[in-house]
Each structure stands twice: as C-alpha cells, then as structure tokens.
Motif scaffolding. Structure first.
Motif, PDB file in Angstrom:
ATOM      1  N   ALA A 179       3.411  77.419  34.805  1.00 14.84           N
ATOM      2  CA  ALA A 179       2.790  76.238  34.212  1.00 14.84           C
ATOM      3  C   ALA A 179       3.693  75.021  34.348  1.00 14.84           C
ATOM      4  O   ALA A 179       3.230  73.922  34.678  1.00 14.84           O
ATOM      5  N   ALA A 180       4.989  75.205  34.108  1.00 18.18           N
ATOM      6  CA  ALA A 180       5.936  74.088  34.226  1.00 18.18           C
ATOM      7  C   ALA A 180       6.011  73.599  35.663  1.00 18.18           C
ATOM      8  O   ALA A 180       6.092  72.386  35.920  1.00 18.18           O
ATOM      9  N   TRP A 181       5.977  74.528  36.619  1.00 14.96           N
ATOM     10  CA  TRP A 181       6.004  74.114  38.032  1.00 14.96           C
ATOM     11  C   TRP A 181       4.792  73.263  38.384  1.00 14.96           C
ATOM     12  O   TRP A 181       4.929  72.193  38.984  1.00 14.96           O
ATOM     13  N   LEU A 182       3.604  73.718  37.995  1.00 12.05           N
ATOM     14  CA  LEU A 182       2.388  73.021  38.386  1.00 12.05           C
ATOM     15  C   LEU A 182       2.304  71.630  37.781  1.00 12.05           C
ATOM     16  O   LEU A 182       1.911  70.670  38.451  1.00 12.05           O
ATOM     17  N   ALA A 183       2.705  71.489  36.521  1.00 16.17           N
ATOM     18  CA  ALA A 183       2.473  70.226  35.817  1.00 16.17           C
ATOM     19  C   ALA A 183       3.674  69.296  35.775  1.00 16.17           C
ATOM     20  O   ALA A 183       3.496  68.083  35.686  1.00 16.17           O
ATOM     21  N   LEU A 184       4.892  69.842  35.821  1.00 13.81           N
ATOM     22  CA  LEU A 184       6.062  69.006  35.533  1.00 13.81           C
ATOM     23  C   LEU A 184       6.993  68.766  36.718  1.00 13.81           C
ATOM     24  O   LEU A 184       7.843  67.884  36.643  1.00 13.81           O
ATOM     25  N   ALA A 185       6.854  69.527  37.781  1.00 16.60           N
ATOM     26  CA  ALA A 185       7.782  69.387  38.904  1.00 16.60           C
ATOM     27  C   ALA A 185       7.172  68.660  40.094  1.00 16.60           C
ATOM     28  O   ALA A 185       7.854  68.457  41.099  1.00 16.60           O
ATOM     29  N   PRO A 192      -5.249  66.352  32.817  1.00 13.83           N
ATOM     30  CA  PRO A 192      -6.005  67.565  33.152  1.00 13.83           C
ATOM     31  C   PRO A 192      -5.159  68.647  33.800  1.00 13.83           C
ATOM     32  O   PRO A 192      -5.343  69.835  33.506  1.00 13.83           O
ATOM     33  N   ILE A 193      -4.203  68.273  34.666  1.00 15.04           N
ATOM     34  CA  ILE A 193      -3.410  69.304  35.338  1.00 15.04           C
ATOM     35  C   ILE A 193      -2.481  69.994  34.354  1.00 15.04           C
ATOM     36  O   ILE A 193      -2.212  71.199  34.470  1.00 15.04           O
ATOM     37  N   ALA A 194      -1.990  69.291  33.344  1.00 11.71           N
ATOM     38  CA  ALA A 194      -1.119  69.912  32.344  1.00 11.71           C
ATOM     39  C   ALA A 194      -1.883  70.933  31.513  1.00 11.71           C
ATOM     40  O   ALA A 194      -1.387  72.039  31.248  1.00 11.71           O
ATOM     41  N   VAL A 195      -3.100  70.595  31.110  1.00  9.47           N
ATOM     42  CA  VAL A 195      -3.893  71.535  30.315  1.00  9.47           C
ATOM     43  C   VAL A 195      -4.378  72.690  31.185  1.00  9.47           C
ATOM     44  O   VAL A 195      -4.428  73.846  30.737  1.00  9.47           O
ATOM     45  N   LEU A 196      -4.734  72.414  32.438  1.00 10.30           N
ATOM     46  CA  LEU A 196      -5.075  73.495  33.369  1.00 10.30           C
ATOM     47  C   LEU A 196      -3.902  74.455  33.532  1.00 10.30           C
ATOM     48  O   LEU A 196      -4.084  75.683  33.555  1.00 10.30           O
ATOM     49  N   ALA A 197      -2.697  73.913  33.649  1.00  9.04           N
ATOM     50  CA  ALA A 197      -1.507  74.748  33.801  1.00  9.04           C
ATOM     51  C   ALA A 197      -1.282  75.610  32.569  1.00  9.04           C
ATOM     52  O   ALA A 197      -0.950  76.797  32.676  1.00  9.04           O
ATOM     53  N   ALA A 255      -3.465  76.739  30.617  1.00  7.34           N
ATOM     54  CA  ALA A 255      -4.504  77.773  30.569  1.00  7.34           C
ATOM     55  C   ALA A 255      -4.338  78.809  31.671  1.00  7.34           C
ATOM     56  O   ALA A 255      -5.137  79.753  31.754  1.00  7.34           O
ATOM     57  N   GLY A 256      -3.333  78.643  32.533  1.00  8.11           N
ATOM     58  CA  GLY A 256      -3.083  79.638  33.579  1.00  8.11           C
ATOM     59  C   GLY A 256      -4.049  79.565  34.736  1.00  8.11           C
ATOM     60  O   GLY A 256      -4.354  80.587  35.356  1.00  8.11           O
ATOM     61  N   PHE A 257      -4.527  78.374  35.069  1.00  6.15           N
ATOM     62  CA  PHE A 257      -5.488  78.224  36.159  1.00  6.15           C
ATOM     63  C   PHE A 257      -4.811  78.562  37.482  1.00  6.15           C
ATOM     64  O   PHE A 257      -3.748  78.031  37.796  1.00  6.15           O
ATOM     65  N   GLU A 258      -5.433  79.438  38.297  1.00  9.87           N
ATOM     66  CA  GLU A 258      -4.774  79.962  39.488  1.00  9.87           C
ATOM     67  C   GLU A 258      -5.344  79.434  40.806  1.00  9.87           C
ATOM     68  O   GLU A 258      -4.824  79.749  41.866  1.00  9.87           O
ATOM     69  N   ALA A 259      -6.418  78.670  40.781  1.00  7.33           N
ATOM     70  CA  ALA A 259      -7.026  78.193  42.029  1.00  7.33           C
ATOM     71  C   ALA A 259      -6.086  77.257  42.769  1.00  7.33           C
ATOM     72  O   ALA A 259      -5.163  76.663  42.191  1.00  7.33           O
ATOM     73  N   ARG A 260      -6.328  77.089  44.064  1.00  5.18           N
ATOM     74  CA  ARG A 260      -5.443  76.289  44.900  1.00  5.18           C
ATOM     75  C   ARG A 260      -5.775  74.801  44.892  1.00  5.18           C
ATOM     76  O   ARG A 260      -4.917  73.977  45.180  1.00  5.18           O
ATOM     77  N   TRP A 261      -7.028  74.457  44.575  1.00 10.54           N
ATOM     78  CA  TRP A 261      -7.419  73.056  44.743  1.00 10.54           C
ATOM     79  C   TRP A 261      -6.643  72.090  43.845  1.00 10.54           C
ATOM     80  O   TRP A 261      -6.405  70.948  44.260  1.00 10.54           O
ATOM     81  N   PRO A 262      -6.216  72.457  42.617  1.00 12.22           N
ATOM     82  CA  PRO A 262      -5.387  71.500  41.869  1.00 12.22           C
ATOM     83  C   PRO A 262      -4.070  71.178  42.573  1.00 12.22           C
ATOM     84  O   PRO A 262      -3.569  70.051  42.474  1.00 12.22           O
ATOM     85  N   VAL A 263      -3.519  72.162  43.292  1.00 12.20           N
ATOM     86  CA  VAL A 263      -2.295  71.923  44.052  1.00 12.20           C
ATOM     87  C   VAL A 263      -2.569  70.937  45.183  1.00 12.20           C
ATOM     88  O   VAL A 263      -1.775  70.019  45.439  1.00 12.20           O
ATOM     89  N   VAL A 264      -3.711  71.111  45.859  1.00 10.00           N
ATOM     90  CA  VAL A 264      -4.073  70.212  46.954  1.00 10.00           C
ATOM     91  C   VAL A 264      -4.276  68.792  46.438  1.00 10.00           C
ATOM     92  O   VAL A 264      -3.801  67.815  47.035  1.00 10.00           O
ATOM     93  N   VAL A 265      -4.974  68.657  45.308  1.00 10.36           N
ATOM     94  CA  VAL A 265      -5.214  67.328  44.738  1.00 10.36           C
ATOM     95  C   VAL A 265      -3.898  66.669  44.338  1.00 10.36           C
ATOM     96  O   VAL A 265      -3.678  65.477  44.590  1.00 10.36           O
ATOM     97  N   THR A 266      -3.003  67.436  43.737  1.00  9.44           N
ATOM     98  CA  THR A 266      -1.712  66.885  43.320  1.00  9.44           C
ATOM     99  C   THR A 266      -0.912  66.397  44.525  1.00  9.44           C
ATOM    100  O   THR A 266      -0.330  65.304  44.499  1.00  9.44           O
TER     101      THR A 266
END
Length: 488
Positions: A204-210, A407-412, A414-425
């Motif tokens: 979660a920290a990787w997806l939203a904070l790094a 939205p990406i912080a709350v998705l993170a 919640a443990g969201f595993e799909a790839r598209w948030p990574v692509v959007v970021t």
C-alpha cells in the motif's frame, strides 16, 4: 539466490529514483514554476529559450527514471513499509529543496492567504482585488477568481503570509512544509488503515506514497491535497476503530481544507456500524459522525468567519478545459465532430452539457456505491469508498495529476491489485511540464477521442455483461425436466 537478486534490484531502484529526482530538481532550477519565469507556454516556446532544451531533457529523463524506479520496486516487491518510506524520503528530498515544479498553485495559495489577511473575503473576490503583492507569479486564469478551498487552509495560508513578512520564498518554504506534514499524516494512517483492512502495508505504501506524483506534484508544488488526504485517511481509520465522533471531526477538518474529502464521509458511517445495516443503527452512527463533523468545521468557520463561502468558489475550478476529465473529454470530442458539420458554435455548449451529465451520473453513482457497501466488512467498505472517490475524480469537470492521490491512497489501503491504477499513476507523472504547462492542452484532439472511445468501450462491455448475467439467470427455466440434476 533469489533474495540476493531481489535486494540488488531494490538497491538499484532506490538510486535510480534518486538520480531521476536530482534531474527533476535541475529542471526546476532551469525552468520550473519560478516567479517571473519566461519558460511558460508550449514545448515549442520552451525549446526556443536558451535553457529550454536542457530543462525539458532533464524533466523527461528524470521523470522516466523515477517512474522506472517505482515500477521496479513494485515488480520486485517492497521488503517492508519502512523501506518504502525511507526510499520515498530519499526520492522526495531533492525536490523539496528545489524551486516549485509543474504547477503555479503555490502562488495562488499565497495570494489567497494575503487576501484574507488583508481583510477581504477570499470567497467573494480574487487576488487582483487586493491586489496581492505576488499577483504576477500566478496563472492568469486564477487572478480574478475567488478561492475554492476551505477555511482551514485559507487560515493556514494567511498565517504563513503573516509570518513570512513579505518574503515569497519563505511563504513557498512554509507552504511546502504544510504539504510535507500532510504526506507524513498520510503515511501514518495509510499504513494503519491498510493493516486494519488486512492488507500488506508495504504494498500500500509503495502504490500511494512512493510514486513520482508525490514528489513532483504534492511536495514540489506544495499542493494542499496532501493535508486533505492525510486527514481523510485518519477519519476512515478512526471509523474502522468505531470512534464516530473523532472520525467525523477529522472529516470536518479535511473538508475545511478541500471539499473532495466529503465524498468518503458517508462510508465512515458504514464502517462504524459494520456489518449492521439496519436503519436505526445507521441513523445513530450518522448522528455521531455528523456531530463530530459539524463541531470541527463549525469551530473553524466561527474562528475564521469564512463559513461555507467556498461552495460558490467551486464553480470556477472548471474554467480550464482538459481531456483528462471524462465528461469534459466527451464534450470536446463531440465538439470536434460538430465542427465537421459546420456547428462550430456548439463546442463550448457541448462541454458544459457533458459536464452536467457527468455530475448527474456521479450523483447516481455515489448513491449506488454507498448502497452496495452496506453491511460489508471493513476492507470492502474502504474499497467502495475508493470507488466513490475514483468516480468523483474522473467525473469532475477538471482533473490534475495531484487529484489522483486521494483515490489511489484509499485504493491502496483496500488492497486493490489491478494494474490500471499503476498505469494511470505512471502516465500522470508526464502530464505537466516543469513550468506548469499541461500537455493536455497540446493533445486535446487525440486525448479527447481516446477518452470517448474508452467510454464507448466501457459502456459496451457493461451492457454485454448485464446481458450475459440476464441470460445466465434465465437458463435454469429452459432446462427440460429430464435434464435436471436428480435430487439425492
């Protein structure tokens, strides 16, 4: 052996990201969002200046390196949340010490604080009415528009302007410290919320904070979204802990910074009563959460004398027309189609109409998402809150990269595993040039038609899925008696 190679990749990623951050800091000095900078405008205008080519090269390579480093950490797997946070600090530090990058909003914050400090109502007049001493540093579009931010942030901005005593760089440094404090609050409660939901807090920290969005947009640009997100996550966490009064108070503070946090407030009620869904329990939880919200926001409103005047200022946030907003993109694309038939006068009206439809769809979507979240577990409710925030972000009249953090912080969490948030970021990191010029302005036609195609595809897939489900539910009635599975 695998562990050794993984540690090596993580070390490479850490220093690759640092190199990217140093290049971006160099781009900020060469042609960032500096006061009085002549590097404002299209890429062609930037390239025509003496330092422009070096600035754009440093920005492009630096952003690519930071994105690559972030993706490498995600692919390898972060060893711990602490490792991610230390790495994020290493990546952010060069940008925190460099001039503003990718946005001129920090100057708008300063001038809005100066308007309030000067005794004028920032919800009625723009910075030009004072006039603000730093008016020339702001984007032209915001000089005559009232502030769209809550009273808490305007009071913070005014206090900083007073302390700085007319020194703009001191104002920028202190506003950036507020952004850093907000990201720090986000880091604390993102991890706690993720653990409360049974989610790996390192991932979660990787997806939203790094991601590069944190350093380039939130810290370097000193955006107030970081503070709003931290307060919102704290409110959700306390709701998971079933402390409705404190949760509501934190949401009151979050909305007093920026209104978007209010989208998650109804889900705090569901977290308090989970897995109950009875009207009586929902009403009691709503009363407690609302009491905390009203108390916190009311104290700030009375202390500042600003009330809820920011509601009228929200209408000015859509003055920019960018295809990164889904309804705006649809309106732009339909306008281009209209031009083929000579209806050039309809372009602006189609954008306005598409935005109105988008807000209507958003209202229905928020109610439907909340309704489906009733009676669920903590992780599911947080996930539904993330979908609501995502809908609010995509269907709003305008979208900027820093809007993506909530939205990406709350998705993170919640443990969201799909790839598209990574692509959007990753894509969002490349949207804005160092001086604040949005590349969406130079790519309006292909971008708007791409979004329109995506909306059509999504609608077709949704209808096809509904048809498939309907046919599947009707199938048992079509089975002949001899074909049924025998009982016993």
């Amino acid at each position: 052996m695998g562990d050794v190679s993984g540690l090596y990749r993580l070390r490479v990623a850490r220093y690759l990201g640092l190199l990217g951050a140093l290049l971006l800091a160099g781009a900020a000095y060469l042609g960032g969002s500096l006061p009085g900078s002549d590097l404002r405008g299209t890429p062609a205008r930037v390239l025509a200046t003496p330092t422009g080519p070096y600035c754009l090269a440093a920005w492009l390579v630096g952003t690519a390196l930071m994105v690559a480093a972030w993706l490498l950490v995600g692919r390898t797997g972060p060893p711990s949340a602490r490792w991610v946070l230390v790495t994020a600090v290493i990546w952010v530090l060069p940008l925190a010490l460099a001039p503003p990058l990718s946005s001129r909003d920090v100057y708008a914050y300063a001038c809005q604080g100066a308007v309030y400090l000067g005794g004028l109502d920032p919800y009625r007049v723009g910075p030009a009415a004072l006039p603000c001493p730093w008016l020339g540093t702001m984007s032209y579009v915001w000089r005559n528009t009232p502030a769209p931010y809550g009273p808490l942030y305007l009071a913070i901005s005014a206090g900083i302007v007073k302390v700085a005593a007319g020194h703009l760089w001191v104002v920028i440094a202190l506003l950036r410290l507020v952004a850093v404090a907000g990201i720090g609050l986000t880091a604390v409660f993102l991890r706690r919320l993720a653990r409360a939901c049974g989610v790996d807090d390192a991932r979660a920290a990787w997806l939203a904070l790094a991601s590069p969005v944190i350093g380039v947009n939130l810290i370097s640009g000193a955006h107030n979204d970081g503070l709003m997100v931290g307060l919102c996550l704290a409110g959700l966490f306390l709701a998971v802990r079933r402390r409705p009064l404190a949760s509501g108070a934190l949401f009151g503070l979050a909305v007093a910074v920026k209104a978007t946090a209010g989208v998650a407030l109804p889900f705090a009620v569901l977290l308090v009563v989970r897995p109950e869904r009875s009207p009586r329990r929902l009403a009691a939880a709503t009363a407690w959460v609302a009491a905390g919200f009203v108390a916190a926001y009311g104290v700030i409103a009375l202390a500042t004398g600003l009330g809820v005047g920011w509601l009228s200022g929200l209408k000015y946030s859509g003055v920019t027309i960018q295809w990164t907003s889904v309804p705006t993109a649809v309106g732009i694309a339909l306008g281009y189609v209209g031009r083929l038939f000579g209806a050039t006068h309809l372009s602006l009206g189609l954008v306005v109409g598409a935005r109105a439809v988008g807000m209507a769809v958003l209202a229905v979507a928020l109610v439907a998402i909340w309704w489906r979240a009733r009676g669920r577990g903590a992780r599911e409710i947080v996930g539904y809150a993330a979908w609501a925030l995502l809908a609010a972000t995509l269907l709003a009249p305008v979208f900027h990269p820093w809007y993506w953090l909530l939205p990406i912080a709350v998705l993170a969490a919640a443990g969201f595993e799909a790839r598209w948030p990574v692509v959007v970021t990753a894509a969002a990191a490349f949207l804005v040039l160092p001086d604040g010029y949005s590349l969406t302005r130079a790519t309006r036609m292909p971008g708007s038609f791409a979004v329109l195609a995506g909306v059509i595809w999504f609608g077709w897939r949704y209808l096809a899925r509904r048809r498939s489900l309907a046919e599947g539910s009707a199938q048992p009635d079509q089975i002949e008696p001899t074909e049924r599975i025998p009982a016993g």
